[in-house]
Structure formats: structure tokens, C-alpha cells
Design a protein around this motif. Structure first.
Motif, PDB file in Angstrom:
ATOM      1  N   ALA A   1      12.118  -0.577  14.697  1.00 23.29           N
ATOM      2  CA  ALA A   1      12.845   0.254  14.197  1.00 23.29           C
ATOM      3  C   ALA A   1      13.949  -0.072  12.471  1.00 23.29           C
ATOM      4  O   ALA A   1      13.882   0.396  11.891  1.00 23.29           O
ATOM      5  N   PRO A   2      14.894  -1.012  12.885  1.00 21.20           N
ATOM      6  CA  PRO A   2      16.347  -1.471  12.926  1.00 21.20           C
ATOM      7  C   PRO A   2      15.349  -2.884  11.657  1.00 21.20           C
ATOM      8  O   PRO A   2      15.526  -2.367  10.268  1.00 21.20           O
ATOM      9  N   VAL A   3      13.710  -2.803  11.537  1.00 25.64           N
ATOM     10  CA  VAL A   3      13.567  -3.871  10.762  1.00 25.64           C
ATOM     11  C   VAL A   3      12.764  -2.398   9.457  1.00 25.64           C
ATOM     12  O   VAL A   3      13.342  -3.201   8.547  1.00 25.64           O
ATOM     13  N   LEU A   4      12.113  -2.041   9.915  1.00 24.87           N
ATOM     14  CA  LEU A   4      11.656  -1.145   9.300  1.00 24.87           C
ATOM     15  C   LEU A   4      12.730  -0.172   8.555  1.00 24.87           C
ATOM     16  O   LEU A   4      12.221  -0.034   6.924  1.00 24.87           O
ATOM     17  N   PHE A   5      12.943   1.021   9.042  1.00 28.98           N
ATOM     18  CA  PHE A   5      13.681   1.482   8.155  1.00 28.98           C
ATOM     19  C   PHE A   5      14.487   1.999   7.219  1.00 28.98           C
ATOM     20  O   PHE A   5      13.927   2.555   6.463  1.00 28.98           O
ATOM     21  N   PRO A   6      15.272   0.589   7.271  1.00 32.04           N
ATOM     22  CA  PRO A   6      15.957   0.651   5.728  1.00 32.04           C
ATOM     23  C   PRO A   6      14.710   0.490   4.661  1.00 32.04           C
ATOM     24  O   PRO A   6      15.498   1.194   3.627  1.00 32.04           O
ATOM     25  N   ASP A   7      14.087  -0.360   4.096  1.00 32.84           N
ATOM     26  CA  ASP A   7      13.317  -0.527   3.693  1.00 32.84           C
ATOM     27  C   ASP A   7      12.526   0.670   2.883  1.00 32.84           C
ATOM     28  O   ASP A   7      12.050   1.350   2.033  1.00 32.84           O
ATOM     29  N   MET A   8      12.186   1.678   4.601  1.00 30.26           N
ATOM     30  CA  MET A   8      10.690   2.621   4.721  1.00 30.26           C
ATOM     31  C   MET A   8      12.006   4.268   3.716  1.00 30.26           C
ATOM     32  O   MET A   8      11.364   4.891   3.196  1.00 30.26           O
ATOM     33  N   LYS A   9      13.406   4.173   3.551  1.00 31.81           N
ATOM     34  CA  LYS A   9      14.279   4.946   3.542  1.00 31.81           C
ATOM     35  C   LYS A   9      15.069   5.029   1.692  1.00 31.81           C
ATOM     36  O   LYS A   9      14.450   5.608   0.699  1.00 31.81           O
TER      37      LYS A   9
ATOM     38  N   LEU B   1       1.685  -1.482   0.029  1.00 29.71           N
ATOM     39  CA  LEU B   1      -0.163  -0.787  -0.182  1.00 29.71           C
ATOM     40  C   LEU B   1       1.028   1.028   0.128  1.00 29.71           C
ATOM     41  O   LEU B   1       2.125   1.291   0.479  1.00 29.71           O
ATOM     42  N   ARG B   2       0.144   2.556   0.074  1.00 22.67           N
ATOM     43  CA  ARG B   2       1.354   3.606  -0.254  1.00 22.67           C
ATOM     44  C   ARG B   2       1.072   4.282   0.964  1.00 22.67           C
ATOM     45  O   ARG B   2       0.045   3.856   1.924  1.00 22.67           O
ATOM     46  N   GLY B   3       2.162   4.143   1.840  1.00 27.56           N
ATOM     47  CA  GLY B   3       2.307   4.332   3.346  1.00 27.56           C
ATOM     48  C   GLY B   3       2.373   2.925   3.766  1.00 27.56           C
ATOM     49  O   GLY B   3       2.351   2.915   5.446  1.00 27.56           O
ATOM     50  N   GLY B   4       2.495   1.693   2.775  1.00 26.50           N
ATOM     51  CA  GLY B   4       2.309   0.692   3.547  1.00 26.50           C
ATOM     52  C   GLY B   4       3.253   0.107   4.844  1.00 26.50           C
ATOM     53  O   GLY B   4       2.713  -0.833   5.986  1.00 26.50           O
ATOM     54  N   LEU B   5       4.750   0.883   4.515  1.00 26.94           N
ATOM     55  CA  LEU B   5       5.291   0.645   5.746  1.00 26.94           C
ATOM     56  C   LEU B   5       5.385   1.136   6.984  1.00 26.94           C
ATOM     57  O   LEU B   5       5.415   0.579   8.179  1.00 26.94           O
ATOM     58  N   SER B   6       4.470   2.280   7.056  1.00 27.08           N
ATOM     59  CA  SER B   6       4.258   3.130   8.154  1.00 27.08           C
ATOM     60  C   SER B   6       3.355   2.798   8.687  1.00 27.08           C
ATOM     61  O   SER B   6       2.401   2.584   9.863  1.00 27.08           O
ATOM     62  N   TYR B   7       2.218   2.294   7.721  1.00 26.83           N
ATOM     63  CA  TYR B   7       0.957   1.340   8.385  1.00 26.83           C
ATOM     64  C   TYR B   7       1.506   0.045   9.867  1.00 26.83           C
ATOM     65  O   TYR B   7       0.993  -0.280  10.235  1.00 26.83           O
ATOM     66  N   VAL B   8       2.589  -0.612   8.513  1.00 24.57           N
ATOM     67  CA  VAL B   8       3.588  -1.921   9.246  1.00 24.57           C
ATOM     68  C   VAL B   8       3.902  -1.758  10.556  1.00 24.57           C
ATOM     69  O   VAL B   8       3.415  -2.127  12.007  1.00 24.57           O
ATOM     70  N   LEU B   9       4.249  -0.244  11.161  1.00 25.87           N
ATOM     71  CA  LEU B   9       5.614   0.314  11.680  1.00 25.87           C
ATOM     72  C   LEU B   9       3.923   0.234  13.343  1.00 25.87           C
ATOM     73  O   LEU B   9       4.040  -0.299  14.617  1.00 25.87           O
TER      74      LEU B   9
END
Length: 620
Positions: free
Chosen positions: A318-326, A288-296
Motif C-alpha cells: 500500500a505505501p508504494v502505490l497509494f500516493p500515485d493512485m490518489k 492502463l486504465r486502472g493500471g495501479l489497481s491491477y498492480v496492487l
């Protein structure tokens, strides 16, 4: 309540290797902590099995667990002194020159040394007074338990002295002069302070405590020193009362849940349960758009509260998601803003240690708080999702490969046992199957078994360090609870609680004004003190006033906890925000502006929760 000392504010004292005595104390204390942690889990689990499976409860299990618990707390506090991990606020250190930082660090160590020397003496006297009394079930002298206090404070005094002796004696003249001068001035001014009545509370518990906390002195020792000075100079109450109140604050059986849930959170991380949940959510929502933010947000909602530490919750996600979000274009400041907001959102999700402590100090049903906390947190999560949607409407997903259904289903099957753990914990407490303390032992064994069978091999090599880390964090947390209990008792005995309750209840505007004042008051307290000490000090003072105005105590508790949670993540004083910045390895200044819409959404949600009691108490 977290120990937040990020790299930018790290002290600049010279690094000197610890002495042989320090190393010996470290080895003995850490070995004892491992034994005590294992014994605590075993005793409580055996008690659960005897009560619920064999219907033959042991009358001594809770009492023995309580006897062990005080030793666990005090030795954990000793290890925290050795590691420099007692909780303090270092937010202002980034604005202070390095020379002043070093002086404040020496002042901090000197304050701990002085407080521990005083408390060693008075806790020894208190132990002698308690020695003739016997426990109810075990029928042994209470001195076996209470002696943990003088032992712990003596060891902390020795470690503090050894740390001071690593440097030149002349380096400590200024810090010692500041401490002696402060005590001397207060003693000389005591006739005037006695004349002004309860206004002297401002000197001891606002000015003195505020200066100590902002100077980076560990919060627990600031509270203890202020209370000792107040009782010694302003009252005729024996100073040993401080030790009694300190013991009382750390003695409640439900607080044994603190180290057990902290340990459970570490187990979830090390055995792979937490990562399995994250992987499933990424596959489910990541397209989804913003999907990783929703995952967080979803991950924080699921795992929050179990570890007992907001830092641990954020560090697991955070360490799991932040690299993909960047890689998907999110700016670093946006990441820490969302991480901070999700931490504030999840404060009432059971088994939150702030909820447990609130129940302990105010007498509100913990089961009711667990039921009441989920819907408000879900509402705040929805408010944050709206902000995420508005911010990510233009996100480019052209390079994102959508996972197949089979991939999602496979990840779901792997994640179900992990997702089931928070559900089991919350259901068991809410349904009355087990107390918050007992269910933590069930969760620990559940996680160990799952980790050994379904996930990665159990990290036996890390077990000792995990047990010690758990005890250190728990000792730091619970020493603050005990110190805040002593300070709250001093405030209550002064008559301040009656004056405060009367003043607040007589504010124009009635209940709406009271609620508005509560929100502002506890946001400020959450920013300056963090949740646990704030609720221990002011919970017993504010809750009677709320009930007198006709508010439901559970509804009021949710308002208070959420307000403190928001304050915890508001810069420049909110230590949770600095923790998020450290975890994300982002300059804190980058996240301030992106944080504003998230905080406004949380505040709007909090106002709605305050205005509509059903959101908190509709399912009670």
C-alpha cells in the motif's frame, strides 16, 4: 491472524514508564529470542544440506529444532505481553467512551495475569510429570523443552502484575470483581449447568468466549480461561490436560515454518526484493486504465503468504502505490476497499500459514493444499479485475507518461530474482524437494545473498529488531493455535463434535446445503475470530462431516480458507478491514460502500469454486 489495534481504538490508560524489572526482563528475553531465531534457521538449514546434498541426514536436527521452538514461542509470547501485542479484537472500541476503554484495558491485563498465574502452576506440574521421559534422538529429559511453558507463563504473569501496579490499586477493583464474579457465578450455577448437558457449552464457549473477545481481552487468554473453567467446573478431567493440549498444539514440526516465513517477509522488505517487484509491475501495468489497481492485485498475489501476516503483506504494497493512485484520482475509500479485497483474495496462495495450519490440524496434505490454492486465488483475482475494469473505464490518462520498453526490460531484469523467490518456495514444496519448514530457511539465505549482492546493503543494524519482531508476532500467533487446540479438545471430549457432524450431515439438501452452511459459518468465524483459531477449533469437527458427504478434503479446505478470508475483511468485525484502514490512514467509514462490489465479486467466485471442485483439485 493479525494484531489489529489501530489508532482510533487505542486505549486511553495513562502512560507510565516501565519499571527496572520490566526493562531487565525485556533485555534478557529479546536477547534470548535473537539467539533462538538464529539457532533455528541454522539447525534447519544444516539439516537440509546434510539430507539433500550429502545424503547423510542428521537424526537429531528436527528434534533439536522442536526443542528450541517451544522456547521461541513462549518467550515471543512474553515479549508480546510486554509490548501489548497479543492479538485481540478492538473493532468495538471506537464506539465506547474513553472511560470504559480504560476499564476494559485493565480487565484485559487482569485476565492475562489470572490466566498466567493458573497456567504457571499447572504447567509446572506438567513439567514434573514429563521430566522422567527422554527424547528419542537426543536422549535428554523432556523437561528441558516443557519447562519453557512454566517459565513463559511465569514471566507473563510478572509482566502483567507490574503493568497493573503502574496504576492505583483501586483502579483494578472493578476488573478483578468482574473476573471473580464471573467465576463465582459459574461455580454457583454449576449444578444447573451440569443438568443441561452439552448445552452448557454455549455458556462457556459462546457467551463467555464471545464476551471476552469483544471486550478486547487477548484471544489466546480468553480461550484458555474458558477451557480452564469448563474443565474445572463441568468435568473430572485434570486441569493439567489443558497444558498438555496447549503443548501439543504448538509442538508440530511444520509450525516452525511460521516464524521463518515471517522473518523471510521482513527480509524481502528490508533488502529491497519486494520493492523491485512493485517497481516492475508499475512500469508494466501502470499505463492502463486502472493500471495501479491491477498492480496492487498482482503484487498481493506474488508476495502474499510469505510474510505470514496479512498486515505485513498490505503494509509492503500500500505505501508504494497509494500516493500515485490518489494522484490519479482514486478516492481513499476505494483504495482501502481494494486493499481489503486483495487480502481476502490471496488467502490460499502458498505458502499461506492458514493453509499450513489447516493441514496440521486436519491431516490434509500440505503439498496438496499448496497445489490447490493457486488457481482459486487466480480466479478471485480475475473477479476483482473485472470490478476494477468496470470502475475505471473513464479514468483520465492524459497526464500519464508511458514508460519505454527499455525501462520495462531493465525493471524486469532487476525484479526477476525477487519474483523467483516465491516460485522457488512453492515449487520446492510442491515437488517434494523440501518441506514447508525447510524451504523457508532456503528462502531466508537466498534473500540475504540477493540483498547483499543485487539490491540495497543488508540492514545489519536492523537485524536484531527484525528477529525480535518476528518472534513476537510468531509467539502471539502460535499461543492462539495452542489455546485453540486445548479448547477444541474440550469440545471434542464433550461429544459436541459428534453431535455437530451428525446435525450437519442430516441437513435437508445434502452436499449443497452443507457447502452453503460451511461458507456462511466460516465467513462469520473469519470475521469474529480470524483464520487460525477458527480452523484449529472447527477444522477437526467439520472435515470428517465433509468427507462423509463425499467431498474431497482438499476442495473443502479451499472453501473453508477462502470463506474465512472473506470474513476477515468484512466490517464491522472483520479485523483485516480495520488493519487495511490503519495502513492506508483512511477513515474506515469511507471504505464500506466501495467494498461492497469487491466482496460480491469474491463471494461469486467462491460459489463457483465450491460448485466446481476441479478448480481446486484439477491439478492434484
Amino acid at each position: 491472524m493479525e494484531n489489529v489495534a489501530h489508532a482510533a481504538e487505542s486505549p486511553t490508560l495513562p502512560v507510565v514508564p516501565p519499571s527496572l524489572v520490566e526493562r531487565c526482563i525485556k533485555i534478557v528475553v529479546e536477547a534470548a529470542l535473537c539467539v533462538l531465531m538464529v539457532a533455528e534457521v541454522a539447525i534447519l538449514f544444516v539439516g537440509v544440506v546434510a539430507r539433500y546434498i550429502f545424503s547423510s541426514p542428521f537424526s537429531w536436527s528436527d528434534e533439536l529444532a522442536s526443542e528450541i521452538f517451544l522456547w521461541l514461542v513462549m518467550l515471543g509470547a512474553v515479549a508480546a505481553v510486554h509490548r501489548g501485542q497479543h492479538m485481540r479484537i478492538l473493532s468495538l472500541f471506537r464506539f465506547i467512551p474513553d472511560g470504559r476503554k480504560a476499564m476494559l484495558q485493565r480487565l484485559s491485563k487482569a485476565s492475562v495475569f489470572v490466566a498466567c498465574c493458573i497456567l504457571t502452576y499447572y504447567s509446572f506440574i506438567f513439567t514434573l510429570h514429563e521430566a522422567p521421559l527422554a527424547t528419542y534422538s537426543l536422549e535428554i529429559s523432556r523437561a528441558w523443552r516443557i519447562s519453557a511453558l512454566p517459565t513463559g507463563f511465569a514471566l507473563m504473569a510478572v509482566l502483567s502484575a507490574l503493568q497493573l501496579l503502574r496504576e492505583r490499586a483501586t483502579d483494578h477493583l472493578v476488573p478483578l470483581a468482574i473476573l471473580a464474579g464471573t467465576a463465582g457465578l459459574l461455580w454457583l450455577a454449576s449444578p444447573v449447568l451440569l443438568e443441561i448437558g452439552n448445552y452448557n457449552l454455549i455458556v462457556f464457549f459462546v457467551l463467555l468466549v464471545g464476551a471476552g473477545v469483544l471486550a478486547g481481552i487477548p484471544i489466546a487468554f480468553v480461550f484458555l480461561l474458558a477451557t480452564l473453567l469448563y474443565l474445572a467446573l463441568m468435568t473430572r478431567v485434570p486441569v493439567t490436560v489443558v497444558v498438555g493440549r496447549l503443548d501439543e498444539g504448538m509442538a508440530h514440526i511444520i509450525l516452525i515454518a511460521v516464524p521463518l516465513f515471517v522473518f523471510l517477509g521482513r527480509l524481502m522488505e528490508e533488502t529491497g526484493l519486494a520493492r523491485s517487484i512493485m517497481s516492475f509491475l508499475i512500469l508494466l501495468l501502470g499505463h492502463l486504465r486502472g493500471g495501479l489497481s491491477y498492480v496492487l492485485l498482482a503484487a498481493m498475489f506474488i508476495v502474499s503468504g510469505i510474510s505470514g501476516s496479512k498486515i505485513a503483506d498490505m503494509a509492503a504494497v500500500a505505501p508504494v502505490l497509494f500516493p500515485d493512485m490518489k494522484r490519479r484520482g482514486s478516492k481513499p475509500g476505494e483504495l482501502i476497499a481494494l486493499l481489503s479485497a486483495s487480502g481476502a483474495m490471496s488467502e490460499t496462495i502458498p505458502p499461506s500459514l492458514v493453509l499450513i495450519t489447516t493441514g496440521v490440524v486436519t491431516g490434509v496434505s500440505i503439498e496438496a493444499l499448496f497445489i490447490a490454492g493457486l488457481l482459486p486465488a487466480a480466479l478471485l483475482a480475475l473477479a476483482l479485475c473485472v470490478v476494477v475494469w468496470l470502475k475505471t473505464r473513464g479514468e483520465d490518462l492524459s497526464k500519464f507518461i508511458r514508460p519505454t520498453r527499455s525501462m520495462v526490460w531493465k525493471a524486469a531484469l532487476v525484479a526477476i530474482p525477487g519474483i523467483g523467490l516465491p516460485i522457488i518456495i512453492r515449487t520446492a514444496v510442491v515437488e517434494g524437494v523440501a518441506t514447508a519448514t525447510e524451504v523457508s530457511t532456503i528462502g531466508i539465505l537466498y534473500t540475504i545473498v540477493l540483498g547483499m549482492i543485487l539490491y540495497r546493503p543488508f540492514p545489519w543494524s536492523k537485524l536484531g529488531q527484525m528477529l525480535v519482531d518476528t518472534a513476537v508476532l510468531s509467539g502471539a500467533i502460535l499461543l492462539i493455535v495452542g489455546a485453540a487446540t486445548a479448547m477444541a479438545w474440550a469440545l471434542t471430549q464433550s461429544g459436541f463434535s459428534h453431535v455437530l457432524a451428525t446435525t450437519i450431515t442430516e441437513l435437508p439438501g445434502g452436499k449443497p446445503m452443507f457447502v452453503a452452511v460451511t461458507i456462511i459459518f466460516f465467513i462469520i468465524l473469519g470475521s469474529l475470530l480470524e483464520g487460525l483459531p477458527a480452523i484449529v477449533i472447527f477444522g477437526p469437527l467439520m472435515f470428517p462431516a465433509a468427507v462423509a458427504l463425499g467431498m474431497h478434503e482438499v476442495h473443502y479446505a479451499i472453501i473453508v480458507v477462502l470463506s474465512m478470508g472473506i470474513g476477515l475483511f468484512i466490517p464491522p468485525f472483520g479485523i483485516g478491514y480495520w488493519a487495511a484502514s490503519a495502513i492506508g490512514q483512511v477513515d474506515p467509514d469511507e471504505g464500506v460502500r466501495p467494498l461492497v462490489p469487491y466482496m460480491l465479486a469474491l463471494l461469486a467466485g467462491l460459489i463457483l469454486i465450491a460448485a466446481v471442485p476441479w478448480i481446486s483439485i484439477g491439478f492434484l
